[in-house]
Scaffold this active site. Structure first.
Site, PDB file in Angstrom:
ATOM      1  N   ARG A  13     -12.573  14.316   8.874  1.00  0.00           N
ATOM      2  CA  ARG A  13     -13.427  14.704   7.742  1.00  0.00           C
ATOM      3  C   ARG A  13     -14.850  14.947   8.209  1.00  0.00           C
ATOM      4  O   ARG A  13     -15.363  14.225   9.069  1.00  0.00           O
ATOM      5  CB  ARG A  13     -13.443  13.591   6.680  1.00  0.00           C
TER       6      ARG A  13
ATOM      7  N   MET B 166     -10.391   8.439  18.560  1.00  0.00           N
ATOM      8  CA  MET B 166     -11.618   8.111  19.296  1.00  0.00           C
ATOM      9  C   MET B 166     -11.371   7.797  20.765  1.00  0.00           C
ATOM     10  O   MET B 166     -12.159   8.163  21.630  1.00  0.00           O
ATOM     11  CB  MET B 166     -12.327   6.938  18.600  1.00  0.00           C
TER      12      MET B 166
ATOM     13  N   ILE C 103     -12.403   1.527  15.468  1.00  0.00           N
ATOM     14  CA  ILE C 103     -13.463   1.935  16.394  1.00  0.00           C
ATOM     15  C   ILE C 103     -14.568   0.863  16.445  1.00  0.00           C
ATOM     16  O   ILE C 103     -15.019   0.464  17.520  1.00  0.00           O
ATOM     17  CB  ILE C 103     -14.041   3.305  15.967  1.00  0.00           C
TER      18      ILE C 103
ATOM     19  N   ARG D 232      -2.756  -2.166  -3.316  1.00  0.00           N
ATOM     20  CA  ARG D 232      -3.988  -1.440  -3.043  1.00  0.00           C
ATOM     21  C   ARG D 232      -3.990  -0.214  -3.944  1.00  0.00           C
ATOM     22  O   ARG D 232      -3.057   0.604  -3.894  1.00  0.00           O
ATOM     23  CB  ARG D 232      -4.022  -1.006  -1.588  1.00  0.00           C
TER      24      ARG D 232
ATOM     25  N   GLY E   2     -12.997   3.432  11.130  1.00  0.00           N
ATOM     26  CA  GLY E   2     -11.585   3.635  11.449  1.00  0.00           C
ATOM     27  C   GLY E   2     -11.334   5.127  11.452  1.00  0.00           C
ATOM     28  O   GLY E   2     -12.251   5.915  11.730  1.00  0.00           O
TER      29      GLY E   2
ATOM     30  N   GLU F 171      -7.784  -5.933   5.485  1.00  0.00           N
ATOM     31  CA  GLU F 171      -7.767  -5.511   4.082  1.00  0.00           C
ATOM     32  C   GLU F 171      -6.583  -6.116   3.332  1.00  0.00           C
ATOM     33  O   GLU F 171      -6.686  -6.475   2.169  1.00  0.00           O
ATOM     34  CB  GLU F 171      -7.733  -3.982   4.006  1.00  0.00           C
TER      35      GLU F 171
ATOM     36  N   LYS G 227       3.546   0.637   2.953  1.00  0.00           N
ATOM     37  CA  LYS G 227       3.159  -0.370   3.949  1.00  0.00           C
ATOM     38  C   LYS G 227       3.187  -1.710   3.244  1.00  0.00           C
ATOM     39  O   LYS G 227       2.770  -1.806   2.082  1.00  0.00           O
ATOM     40  CB  LYS G 227       1.736  -0.120   4.448  1.00  0.00           C
TER      41      LYS G 227
ATOM     42  N   ASN H 195       0.878  -1.171   0.000  1.00  0.00           N
ATOM     43  CA  ASN H 195       0.000   0.000   0.000  1.00  0.00           C
ATOM     44  C   ASN H 195       0.916   1.221   0.000  1.00  0.00           C
ATOM     45  O   ASN H 195       1.533   1.539   1.014  1.00  0.00           O
ATOM     46  CB  ASN H 195      -0.879  -0.051   1.256  1.00  0.00           C
TER      47      ASN H 195
ATOM     48  N   ASN I 143     -13.393  -2.096  18.478  1.00  0.00           N
ATOM     49  CA  ASN I 143     -12.894  -1.912  19.851  1.00  0.00           C
ATOM     50  C   ASN I 143     -13.724  -1.029  20.763  1.00  0.00           C
ATOM     51  O   ASN I 143     -13.405  -0.918  21.943  1.00  0.00           O
ATOM     52  CB  ASN I 143     -11.476  -1.321  19.798  1.00  0.00           C
TER      53      ASN I 143
ATOM     54  N   HIS J  31     -13.214   1.897   0.724  1.00  0.00           N
ATOM     55  CA  HIS J  31     -13.105   0.804   1.717  1.00  0.00           C
ATOM     56  C   HIS J  31     -13.674  -0.502   1.179  1.00  0.00           C
ATOM     57  O   HIS J  31     -14.123  -1.365   1.945  1.00  0.00           O
ATOM     58  CB  HIS J  31     -13.859   1.141   3.023  1.00  0.00           C
TER      59      HIS J  31
HETATM   60  P1  AMP Z   1      -8.136   2.388  12.097  1.00  0.00           P
HETATM   61  O1  AMP Z   1      -8.098   3.502  11.091  1.00  0.00           O
HETATM   62  O2  AMP Z   1      -9.006   1.233  11.675  1.00  0.00           O
HETATM   63  O3  AMP Z   1      -6.782   1.942  12.575  1.00  0.00           O
HETATM   64  O4  AMP Z   1      -8.867   2.993  13.414  1.00  0.00           O
HETATM   65  C1  AMP Z   1      -8.299   4.053  14.138  1.00  0.00           C
HETATM   66  C2  AMP Z   1      -9.306   4.540  15.165  1.00  0.00           C
HETATM   67  O5  AMP Z   1      -9.658   3.454  16.037  1.00  0.00           O
HETATM   68  C3  AMP Z   1      -8.776   5.658  16.046  1.00  0.00           C
HETATM   69  O6  AMP Z   1      -9.750   6.692  16.154  1.00  0.00           O
HETATM   70  C4  AMP Z   1      -8.611   4.982  17.389  1.00  0.00           C
HETATM   71  O7  AMP Z   1      -8.797   5.874  18.464  1.00  0.00           O
HETATM   72  C5  AMP Z   1      -9.743   3.973  17.349  1.00  0.00           C
HETATM   73  N1  AMP Z   1      -9.609   2.949  18.375  1.00  0.00           N
HETATM   74  C6  AMP Z   1      -8.660   2.006  18.487  1.00  0.00           C
HETATM   75  N2  AMP Z   1      -8.857   1.286  19.632  1.00  0.00           N
HETATM   76  C7  AMP Z   1      -9.941   1.807  20.246  1.00  0.00           C
HETATM   77  C8  AMP Z   1     -10.656   1.529  21.450  1.00  0.00           C
HETATM   78  N3  AMP Z   1     -10.267   0.551  22.272  1.00  0.00           N
HETATM   79  N4  AMP Z   1     -11.736   2.284  21.749  1.00  0.00           N
HETATM   80  C9  AMP Z   1     -12.129   3.282  20.941  1.00  0.00           C
HETATM   81  N5  AMP Z   1     -11.507   3.593  19.787  1.00  0.00           N
HETATM   82  C10 AMP Z   1     -10.435   2.876  19.431  1.00  0.00           C
END
Ligand code: AMP
Length: 404
Positions: free
Chosen positions: A245, A287, A335, A95, A214, A388, A14, A7, A338, A184
């Site tokens: 965004r 988040m 997000i 990608r 994410g 992905e 990556k 990527n 998790n 996505h």
């Molecule tokens: P990604 O782009 O899929 O890596 O997601 C990144 C987002 O996931 C960021 O906003 C992180 O804060 C959020 N994130 C990761 N772990 C947690 C968690 N345990 N609780 C809430 N948000 C999370």
């Protein structure tokens, strides 16, 4: 068979190397800040004795070619590497962000494909040039391995015209291909396939809403397993509230920013893409931090979270209507996988639609696919970890198996 997935961004590469027979990752890493004063190459692989080998190299990586060369050196390192020779890498999967209307599925890369990706640069001026650079560099370094392009947009090429067309003069679509594309795609496709396996039903029999949350975030409505609508548009700016965004806005807001606040196109672009979303409302785009701030009593963080979940809930309702019936909702990405808080608030008050989340199951964390709905919920609610890179590797394998 070993497949390398790449990527490429404007200053990063990556990568992940997969052993396809054993379904496992042999190596992964990222070269960052390429072309800057100090570049960083972070690498991991499992060595021959089964132990983890990790390395972080700091120094100058002048360009993407040098970056890819350094990655290859680590992969074939006689002491710690995972391949004896680059010829063991059967294919390289890339990608590629925007396939426009040209690409409906992953494609083996040749001169005509490169030309078509170039033609789609106006649709993704920030991403497609970097992806092309990755293709060029990998082509030079792995001249004997076929290369495959897997497009973020391809999965959504099944969307019907009534959901992809904007109500603007039709000539703009005809001449400039201005329409909704969605992104996505590899993630929505991957989690839908895993969900179908989990539910023990053919994907083609399932109506699903997939929610990828994410840093970027999007939702898709899948009718009989096929994408019929998605929240992102011609660009990834549309739809849900994201880290930085804005998601959906009144387009006339941009005229106000230009006319009344005298902002330039570039300033408006930056405002909506980089300084809006969660960051715009409460100052944080991560988040975890937003939730921490809310727990500490920060009003802005609280309203940012309300807005975030309300937008998702609104689209769940809209996509339920678009699909007519719904088998499952799937949460995925950082997000979605998790955050029990976000999942709970997106599903709250949807009992009348047959969507009932189980508070206890929702709180459990894990890396596996899991169900978080009540037994009485007509609509199953699943958390499905996305992958992905694996999806790109599997799609690459399917494409090259046809030519081998
Ligand atoms: P990604 O782009 O899929 O890596 O997601 C990144 C987002 O996931 C960021 O906003 C992180 O804060 C959020 N994130 C990761 N772990 C947690 C968690 N345990 N609780 C809430 N948000 C999370």
């Amino acid at each position: 068979m070993k497949i390398l997935v790449i990527n490429t961004g404007s200053s990063s590469i990556k990568y992940q190397l997969f052993d396809m027979e054993r379904h496992r990752i042999l190596a992964s890493g990222v070269a960052e800040k390429i072309g800057e004063d100090i570049s960083i190459l972070t690498h991991w692989n499992v060595s021959a004795n089964g132990e983890d080998f990790k390395k972080v190299e700091e120094g100058v990586i002048a360009d993407h070619h040098e970056g890819m060369d350094r990655i290859l050196s680590l992969l074939i390192d006689p002491e710690h590497g995972v391949v004896g020779d680059k010829s063991e890498i059967s294919a390289v999967g890339h990608r590629v962000v925007h396939g426009g209307e040209t690409f409906h599925s992953p494609t083996i890369i040749d001169e005509s494909v490169i030309a078509a990706i170039k033609e789609n640069i106006p649709l993704a001026p920030l991403h497609n040039p970097s992806n092309l650079m990755g293709i060029e560099v990998a082509g030079a370094i792995f001249p004997d391995s076929p290369q495959v392009a897997v497009f973020d947009t391809a999965f959504h090429q099944t969307i019907p015209m009534e959901s992809y067309l904007y109500a603007i003069p039709f000539e703009l679509y005809e001449k400039h291909r201005i329409r909704r594309y969605g992104f996505h795609g590899t993630s929505h496709a991957y989690v839908a396939e895993r969900a179908a396996e989990y539910l023990r039903r053919p994907l083609g029999e399932l109506n699903l809403i997939t929610i990828h949350l994410g840093n970027g975030a999007s939702m898709a409505a899948l009718k009989n397993g096929i994408s019929v609508d998605t929240t992102m548009g011609m660009t990834p700016l549309a739809g849900l509230v994201m880290g930085t965004r804005s998601g959906d806005i009144d387009p006339a807001l941009t005229f106000f920013l230009a006319d009344q606040l005298r902002m330039s196109v570039k300033e408006i672009d930056d405002l909506l893409n980089k300084d809006s979303g969660l960051k715009g409302i409460c100052g944080s785009n991560d988040m975890r931090e937003v939730i921490r701030k809310k727990d500490a009593g920060d009003d802005r963080a609280e309203i940012a979270l309300k807005l975030y979940c309300y937008r998702i809930k609104k689209y769940i309702g809209a996509y339920f209507a678009a699909l007519g019936s719904l088998n499952a909702i799937i949460f995925t990405a950082g997000i979605g996988e998790n955050s029990p808080y976000i999942r709970e608030h997106c599903c709250q008050g949807l009992h009348k639609l047959g969507i009932k989340i189980d508070a206890e199951r929702n709180k459990k964390s894990g890396k596996e696919i899991r169900e978080i709905s009540l037994a009485s919920s007509e609509v199953r609610i699943l958390v499905v970890p996305t992958n992905e890179e694996l999806e790109i590797a599997q799609e690459t394998e399917k494409v090259i198996e046809k030519i081998l």
